[in-house]
Motif scaffolding. Structure first.
Motif, PDB file in Angstrom:
ATOM      1  N   ILE A 189       0.830  -1.206   0.000  1.00 53.46           N
ATOM      2  CA  ILE A 189       0.000   0.000   0.000  1.00 53.46           C
ATOM      3  C   ILE A 189       0.868   1.261   0.000  1.00 53.46           C
ATOM      4  O   ILE A 189       0.593   2.214  -0.722  1.00 53.46           O
ATOM      5  CB  ILE A 189      -0.952   0.005   1.215  1.00 53.46           C
ATOM      6  N   VAL A 190       1.923   1.254   0.797  1.00 53.19           N
ATOM      7  CA  VAL A 190       2.754   2.458   0.902  1.00 53.19           C
ATOM      8  C   VAL A 190       3.784   2.550  -0.216  1.00 53.19           C
ATOM      9  O   VAL A 190       4.357   3.623  -0.448  1.00 53.19           O
ATOM     10  CB  VAL A 190       3.461   2.545   2.274  1.00 53.19           C
ATOM     11  N   CYS A 191       4.001   1.441  -0.927  1.00 54.84           N
ATOM     12  CA  CYS A 191       4.934   1.498  -2.056  1.00 54.84           C
ATOM     13  C   CYS A 191       4.636   0.361  -3.024  1.00 54.84           C
ATOM     14  O   CYS A 191       5.241  -0.714  -2.965  1.00 54.84           O
ATOM     15  CB  CYS A 191       6.379   1.412  -1.569  1.00 54.84           C
ATOM     16  N   ASN A 192       3.707   0.607  -3.939  1.00 53.02           N
ATOM     17  CA  ASN A 192       3.366  -0.365  -4.971  1.00 53.02           C
ATOM     18  C   ASN A 192       4.425  -0.304  -6.062  1.00 53.02           C
ATOM     19  O   ASN A 192       4.545   0.678  -6.788  1.00 53.02           O
ATOM     20  CB  ASN A 192       1.983  -0.038  -5.547  1.00 53.02           C
ATOM     21  N   GLN A 193       5.213  -1.379  -6.183  1.00 53.60           N
ATOM     22  CA  GLN A 193       6.363  -1.379  -7.079  1.00 53.60           C
ATOM     23  C   GLN A 193       6.052  -1.935  -8.468  1.00 53.60           C
ATOM     24  O   GLN A 193       6.964  -2.106  -9.274  1.00 53.60           O
ATOM     25  CB  GLN A 193       7.512  -2.176  -6.456  1.00 53.60           C
ATOM     26  N   SER A 194       4.791  -2.200  -8.763  1.00 52.32           N
ATOM     27  CA  SER A 194       4.458  -2.804 -10.047  1.00 52.32           C
ATOM     28  C   SER A 194       4.713  -1.864 -11.223  1.00 52.32           C
ATOM     29  O   SER A 194       4.899  -2.307 -12.351  1.00 52.32           O
ATOM     30  CB  SER A 194       2.998  -3.266 -10.054  1.00 52.32           C
ATOM     31  N   SER A 195       4.720  -0.547 -10.958  1.00 59.37           N
ATOM     32  CA  SER A 195       5.059   0.417 -12.003  1.00 59.37           C
ATOM     33  C   SER A 195       5.427   1.736 -11.347  1.00 59.37           C
ATOM     34  O   SER A 195       5.106   1.972 -10.173  1.00 59.37           O
ATOM     35  CB  SER A 195       3.882   0.635 -12.963  1.00 59.37           C
ATOM     36  N   ILE A 196       6.118   2.602 -12.088  1.00 58.26           N
ATOM     37  CA  ILE A 196       6.491   3.903 -11.547  1.00 58.26           C
ATOM     38  C   ILE A 196       5.248   4.718 -11.212  1.00 58.26           C
ATOM     39  O   ILE A 196       5.186   5.390 -10.179  1.00 58.26           O
ATOM     40  CB  ILE A 196       7.387   4.671 -12.548  1.00 58.26           C
TER      41      ILE A 196
END
Length: 378
Positions: A189-196
């Motif tokens: 939630i605080v850092c979704n790394q799936s895309s910029i």
């Protein structure tokens, strides 16, 4: 305090009539008493059900809620619309009680802190609290749920509630039954790394997840069989602690997508237009005073794009021998610019950096470019 065994005759005392008309008391606390449909605690709540406009803080702890006590409590809380803090701890509060409490405080726009620690809240209670946090009128900043009976399912429900909530700064969940999978729900939630783009749109507000900060205590119920809350989650909490949320988003993107051996080939293959690249370099160069990530990214960017330099040769710097990549990366870039100027040759790199100088920028990268330009011009 209202000790057990206190005569109910006290409940008919004139003191309660006084409470109904008092305008100076704004904080009320009840402890170690029976909260039922009658008795001292009931009469106190009844008084503030009528005199509801002055109460800002309400707390009960170590109380037994029974025999209709929740109805008295919920009725009073629903009337006290100016409450900013509510604390109900060590009262054996269950999911059904939470449901009544949520209904009673729905729409309380001034409520900032809700403490429900040391109770018996499980998944259904989390579902009720989730609906509260998703209400656009909800302004809660601090939610304390540590030492309950919340498992991974309840944790994921609470995490999902923060998808569009940018107000909550702390949800305390230590001393529950949460495994690594549950904690990772908050990491996503605080850092979704799936895309910029999704990293940029992640939650940059939540900055505290445990009541003890980053300290890990062996033997606590918060630990799963693997032993710890993921260190990565604590790192993300530290990112979110920054006041400027644009800077927080910037740091996360650099940390997750442009750090280390980031592949620059897509930029090279598309032969990015001159009008776009200066803005990218300028954006990457924005950093806090102690942040070296921007310099590392710029260095790697130029190292992998040798065509930006005058003679098509790559930036010469043995990265493997550097313990840290800091302002030297900027110096290398600038040295190429002025070497090109001395030879009278125009390079893409020189043009790019001169364009960046003319942009209205904030951050150390822009300031260093300006300082070096003035120094060399002199």
């Amino acid at each position: 305090d209202a000790p057990n065994g206190l005569s109910d005759a006290v409940a008919r005392s004139e003191i309660f009539e006084g409470l109904k008309h008092n305008t100076s008391i704004n904080s009320l606390g009840l402890s170690r008493c029976h909260l039922a449909s009658q008795g001292v605690a009931h009469e106190v709540l009844k008084a503030y059900e009528e005199n509801s406009m002055h109460l800002a803080k309400f707390a009960i702890w170590c109380c037994a809620i029974q025999n209709g006590g929740i109805r008295s409590l919920a009725s009073t809380l629903s009337r006290c619309t100016r409450l900013t803090e509510i604390s109900l701890s060590s009262c054996h509060i269950t999911d059904s009680i939470v449901e009544d409490l949520v209904r009673s405080v729905q729409g309380h726009a001034e409520l900032r802190t809700l403490e429900l620690h040391n109770n018996d809240i499980q998944q259904r209670g989390c579902e009720s609290l989730s609906t509260l946090l998703q209400d656009p009128k909800c302004n809660i900043v601090n939610l304390d749920l540590h030492n309950n009976m919340i498992d991974d399912s309840g944790t994921k429900i609470m995490a999902d509630a923060l998808n569009n909530n940018k107000k909550v700064e702390a949800i305390l969940l230590d001393e529950n039954y949460i495994s690594t999978g549950g904690w990772n729900a908050f990491s996503n939630i605080v850092c979704n790394q799936s895309s910029i783009g999704k990293t940029y749109r992640s939650n940059h507000t939540l900055s505290m997840i445990t009541s003890f900060g980053a300290v890990k205590m062996a033997g606590s119920r918060m630990y799963d069989k693997d032993g710890v809350i993921p260190n990565r989650l604590f790192e993300l909490m530290e990112f979110n602690a920054g006041r400027d949320k644009k800077v927080v988003a910037h740091q996360k993107i650099l940390n997750c997508h442009l750090k280390g051996d980031f592949n620059m080939e897509p930029f090279v293959d598309t032969n990015m237009e001159m009008k776009v690249l200066p803005h990218i370099l300028s954006w990457v160069g924005r950093s806090s005073k102690s942040d070296n990530m921007s310099f590392e990214v710029i260095f790697n960017f130029l190292r992998q794009m040798p065509t930006l330099c005058a003679n098509g040769s790559p930036v010469k710097c043995d990265v493997t021998k550097q313990k840290s990549i800091d302002k030297r990366a900027i110096n290398i870039v600038l040295d190429h610019q002025y070497t090109d100027r001395a030879t009278g040759r125009k390079s893409r790199l020189g043009s790019i950096l001169r364009t960046v100088q003319n942009l209205k920028k904030r951050g150390s990268f822009g300031n260093q470019l300006k300082k070096r330009s003035l120094k060399n011009a002199g």
